[in-house]
Design a protein around this motif. Structure first.
Motif, mmCIF file in Angstrom:
data_model
loop_
_atom_site.group_PDB
_atom_site.id
_atom_site.type_symbol
_atom_site.label_atom_id
_atom_site.label_comp_id
_atom_site.label_asym_id
_atom_site.label_seq_id
_atom_site.Cartn_x
_atom_site.Cartn_y
_atom_site.Cartn_z
ATOM 1 N N ILE A 36 51.499 9.855 -23.143
ATOM 2 C CA ILE A 36 53.236 10.227 -22.647
ATOM 3 C C ILE A 36 53.000 11.827 -23.375
ATOM 4 O O ILE A 36 54.287 12.308 -22.997
ATOM 5 C CB ILE A 36 54.309 9.484 -22.839
ATOM 6 C CG1 ILE A 36 54.497 9.779 -24.831
ATOM 7 C CG2 ILE A 36 54.813 7.985 -21.978
ATOM 8 C CD1 ILE A 36 55.854 8.797 -25.626
ATOM 9 N N TYR A 37 52.197 12.858 -23.877
ATOM 10 C CA TYR A 37 52.572 13.960 -24.650
ATOM 11 C C TYR A 37 50.960 14.808 -23.616
ATOM 12 O O TYR A 37 50.785 14.816 -23.128
ATOM 13 C CB TYR A 37 52.068 13.281 -25.546
ATOM 14 C CG TYR A 37 52.310 12.316 -26.573
ATOM 15 C CD1 TYR A 37 53.757 13.004 -27.124
ATOM 16 C CD2 TYR A 37 52.444 11.330 -26.419
ATOM 17 C CE1 TYR A 37 54.893 11.965 -28.243
ATOM 18 C CE2 TYR A 37 53.100 11.002 -27.927
ATOM 19 C CZ TYR A 37 54.497 10.874 -28.503
ATOM 20 O OH TYR A 37 55.203 9.653 -28.516
ATOM 21 N N ARG A 45 53.629 19.559 -29.539
ATOM 22 C CA ARG A 45 53.563 18.469 -28.787
ATOM 23 C C ARG A 45 54.868 17.813 -28.158
ATOM 24 O O ARG A 45 55.734 17.205 -28.952
ATOM 25 C CB ARG A 45 53.057 17.230 -30.268
ATOM 26 C CG ARG A 45 52.154 16.294 -29.590
ATOM 27 C CD ARG A 45 51.334 15.816 -30.168
ATOM 28 N NE ARG A 45 50.570 14.044 -30.201
ATOM 29 C CZ ARG A 45 50.757 12.880 -30.362
ATOM 30 N NH1 ARG A 45 51.953 12.385 -30.959
ATOM 31 N NH2 ARG A 45 50.393 11.595 -29.255
ATOM 32 N N ILE A 47 57.221 15.656 -25.427
ATOM 33 C CA ILE A 47 57.125 14.149 -24.981
ATOM 34 C C ILE A 47 57.069 14.707 -23.337
ATOM 35 O O ILE A 47 57.658 15.631 -23.386
ATOM 36 C CB ILE A 47 57.901 13.674 -25.296
ATOM 37 C CG1 ILE A 47 57.396 12.725 -26.710
ATOM 38 C CG2 ILE A 47 58.257 12.019 -24.249
ATOM 39 C CD1 ILE A 47 59.263 11.809 -26.721
ATOM 40 N N ASP A 48 56.614 14.215 -22.325
ATOM 41 C CA ASP A 48 56.541 14.641 -20.714
ATOM 42 C C ASP A 48 57.511 13.987 -20.177
ATOM 43 O O ASP A 48 57.502 13.011 -19.881
ATOM 44 C CB ASP A 48 55.019 14.503 -20.111
ATOM 45 C CG ASP A 48 54.879 14.994 -19.092
ATOM 46 O OD1 ASP A 48 56.297 15.602 -18.654
ATOM 47 O OD2 ASP A 48 54.504 15.331 -17.775
ATOM 48 N N GLY A 59 51.229 7.803 -17.747
ATOM 49 C CA GLY A 59 50.807 8.730 -18.448
ATOM 50 C C GLY A 59 49.757 9.250 -18.709
ATOM 51 O O GLY A 59 49.132 9.323 -17.388
ATOM 52 N N VAL A 385 60.422 17.231 -26.168
ATOM 53 C CA VAL A 385 60.495 16.992 -24.807
ATOM 54 C C VAL A 385 61.284 18.589 -24.658
ATOM 55 O O VAL A 385 61.981 18.930 -24.292
ATOM 56 C CB VAL A 385 61.825 16.290 -25.527
ATOM 57 C CG1 VAL A 385 61.937 14.980 -23.912
ATOM 58 C CG2 VAL A 385 62.378 14.757 -26.467
ATOM 59 N N PRO A 398 60.366 10.313 -16.542
ATOM 60 C CA PRO A 398 59.467 10.313 -17.715
ATOM 61 C C PRO A 398 58.341 9.121 -17.192
ATOM 62 O O PRO A 398 58.293 8.465 -16.156
ATOM 63 C CB PRO A 398 59.987 9.678 -18.857
ATOM 64 C CG PRO A 398 61.307 9.145 -18.741
ATOM 65 C CD PRO A 398 61.885 9.687 -17.688
ATOM 66 N N CYS A 402 56.710 4.894 -21.249
ATOM 67 C CA CYS A 402 57.584 5.490 -22.345
ATOM 68 C C CYS A 402 58.040 4.069 -22.984
ATOM 69 O O CYS A 402 58.718 3.484 -22.534
ATOM 70 C CB CYS A 402 58.746 6.707 -22.325
ATOM 71 S SG CYS A 402 57.883 7.976 -21.553
ATOM 72 N N ALA A 406 60.189 6.771 -27.079
ATOM 73 C CA ALA A 406 60.482 8.054 -26.633
ATOM 74 C C ALA A 406 61.708 8.161 -25.469
ATOM 75 O O ALA A 406 62.188 9.327 -24.916
ATOM 76 C CB ALA A 406 59.426 7.753 -25.090
ATOM 77 N N ARG A 409 64.336 9.425 -27.420
ATOM 78 C CA ARG A 409 64.743 11.128 -27.831
ATOM 79 C C ARG A 409 64.544 12.241 -26.867
ATOM 80 O O ARG A 409 64.926 13.000 -26.563
ATOM 81 C CB ARG A 409 62.786 11.307 -28.178
ATOM 82 C CG ARG A 409 62.782 12.197 -29.253
ATOM 83 C CD ARG A 409 61.340 12.684 -29.907
ATOM 84 N NE ARG A 409 61.349 13.876 -30.548
ATOM 85 C CZ ARG A 409 62.119 13.558 -31.668
ATOM 86 N NH1 ARG A 409 62.662 12.871 -31.964
ATOM 87 N NH2 ARG A 409 61.567 15.316 -32.626
ATOM 88 N N ILE A 410 64.298 11.916 -25.741
ATOM 89 C CA ILE A 410 64.543 11.787 -24.208
ATOM 90 C C ILE A 410 66.007 12.063 -23.758
ATOM 91 O O ILE A 410 66.605 13.644 -23.444
ATOM 92 C CB ILE A 410 63.305 11.905 -22.529
ATOM 93 C CG1 ILE A 410 62.191 11.205 -23.267
ATOM 94 C CG2 ILE A 410 64.003 11.987 -21.010
ATOM 95 C CD1 ILE A 410 60.846 10.604 -21.954
#
Ligand SMILES: Cc1ncc(COP(=O)(O)O)c(C=O)c1O
Length: 432
Positions: A36-37, A45, A47-48, A59, A385, A398, A402, A406, A409-410
């Motif tokens: 996911i990164y 780094r 998170i996408d 991912g 993020v 995302p 995830c 994650a 966090r998003i």
């Protein structure tokens, strides 16, 4: 080249999507992607949070997909599809037919989502020609929709959306209102639009359930049922563009399956088809549509891109579909929906926040005006993020894999952006 040299050259000479060369927006130097990164050359780094424009469902760099591409590259990277066929394409067509709505098993491979939309429209027009109605060569599309950046796809996207600049060049189609409010009343409007031009219209196209890149708008299955009925009554070709909403983005495999009795005549898929590893899309036609085209006056479907059914892309898609088939994605997406809803509950409407909405693995904060670009960048760095707000939307779509941490966090990064003051620039400064 050093990282600095790459970035400097990039700023001066390399166009990015919807960007200026004289005043380019910041581009981060991506060095590696995994899971996911997205890792950047300066050691960052992220998170996408947008799955690299909604593709990287499993991912990035999924080992099974990477290995499938590698294996395929050893024997045949490409061969023209005119006069040849190959196993990865036939296997993929069979896999797609197995998961597509019943009767949709006639696959045309395209090299991008936009091209698959162009092909779907050609299918609609050729269907009508085959039925002896050559004047029917326009489509009805929906306000708020988006179908891509090539000429025909632009012409089917929201007429007041991101493509207005090209109005002078685009073919003219017809538009029904954005699907919202009462579905019955909306259907009456759609019927009025169609019946005012009934001898010119070949079909209707929409993004089912989720109007993404122009509106980030969700709507109900009743609208799809109405479209199906109206098309049936007039022998129009109904095209569902599942490029953004398909492959579980909103929950079920196909967004339109919420209206079980409203399968399309043609369905476009792309983006997550290869899990975000290589570009590939497809327009899939019902037997009724494909038979009419094939028996019609021309007989041939008149399209043929150079890289049609590229074996590397087909191999990637076969591996991606195997991952989807292994299951669990619908549950993952329902869980993502719950996490997003819970975590964004604290973002209150009022001030610059107009609305907060979540459907499946799509979370949207609609603002009056986006915050300043620099402030958005600071939140991206602080939370680790990657988000790319556009128009007046702060949103996340995302990877579907995830975990809770994650996803939280998003959502927190979205909430932090939503709490920023509105920027000075007019909405529309950012695109898609
Ligand atoms: C619903 C929809 N259709 C078509 C497209 C165009 O796909 P591509 O960018 O692969 O040409 C997109 C891209 O965002 C999309 O969201």
């Amino acid at each position: 080249m050093t990282a600095g040299e790459i970035l400097e050259y990039d700023r001066r000479r390399v166009w990015h999507p919807y960007a200026s060369l004289s005043n380019p927006p910041r581009a981060r130097l991506a060095a590696r992607t995994e899971g996911i990164y997205i890792e950047t050359a300066d050691g960052g780094r992220l998170i996408d949070g947008v799955a690299s424009w909604w593709c990287a469902a499993h991912g990035h760099g999924h080992p099974a997909i990477v290995e499938a591409i590698r294996r395929q590259a050893r024997t045949m990277s490409h061969v023209m599809f005119g006069g040849f066929t190959h196993e990865p394409a036939v296997e993929l067509a069979d896999r797609i037919a197995a998961i597509a709505p019943e009767g949709l098993r006639n696959v045309f491979f395209a090299d991008s989502g936009s091209i698959s939309v162009e092909v779907a429209v050609k299918m609609a027009i050729q269907y009508q020609q085959a039925k002896g109605r050559p004047r029917r060569c326009k489509m009805v599309a929906l306000e708020g929709g988006y179908h891509g950046d090539t000429a025909c796809a632009m012409a089917l996207s929201d007429p007041d959306g991101m493509h207005t600049l090209f109005k002078g060049m685009m073919p003219r189609h017809f538009f029904a209102p954005k699907p919202e409010g009462d579905a019955g009343r909306w259907a009456e409007e759609l019927e009025k639009t169609i019946d005012a031009h009934k001898d010119e219209i070949a079909g209707v196209i929409c993004e089912p359930i989720l109007q993404a890149a122009n509106a980030m708008h969700f709507y109900g299955a009743d609208f799809l049922r109405a479209m199906r009925r109206i098309c049936d009554e007039r022998d129009l070709v109904l095209v569902f563009d599942e490029i953004a909403a398909g492959f579980h983005r909103t929950g079920p495999l196909w967004a339109h399956s919420r209206a079980a009795d409203a399968a399309p005549d043609v369905m476009c898929i792309g983006k997550a088809l290869t899990g975000g590893h290589v570009s590939l899309a497809a327009a899939i036609a019902s037997d009724k549509t494909a038979d009419a085209i094939s028996r019609g006056n021309v007989g041939a479907l008149m399209h043929g891109p150079t890289y049609m059914a590229n074996p590397l892309a087909c191999a990637a898609a076969n591996a991606s579909l195997e991952l989807f088939a292994a299951g669990g994605y619908e549950e993952k997406v329902h869980h993502a929906e719950e996490v997003f809803k819970k975590r964004l509950a604290g973002v209150e409407r009022g001030g610059n926040v107009r609305d907060v909405r979540v459907l499946g693995a799509v979370a949207v904060v609609e603002t009056g005006r986006l915050p300043e670009r620099d402030a958005i960048d600071r939140v991206i760095d602080e939370y680790g993020v990657w988000l790319r707000p556009f128009a007046n939307f702060i949103y996340a779509m995302p990877p579907l894999v995830c975990d809770d941490a994650a996803l939280s966090r998003i959502a927190d990064a979205m909430a932090a952006m939503a709490a920023l003051p509105p920027g000075r620039e007019a909405a529309g400064d950012f695109h898609e």
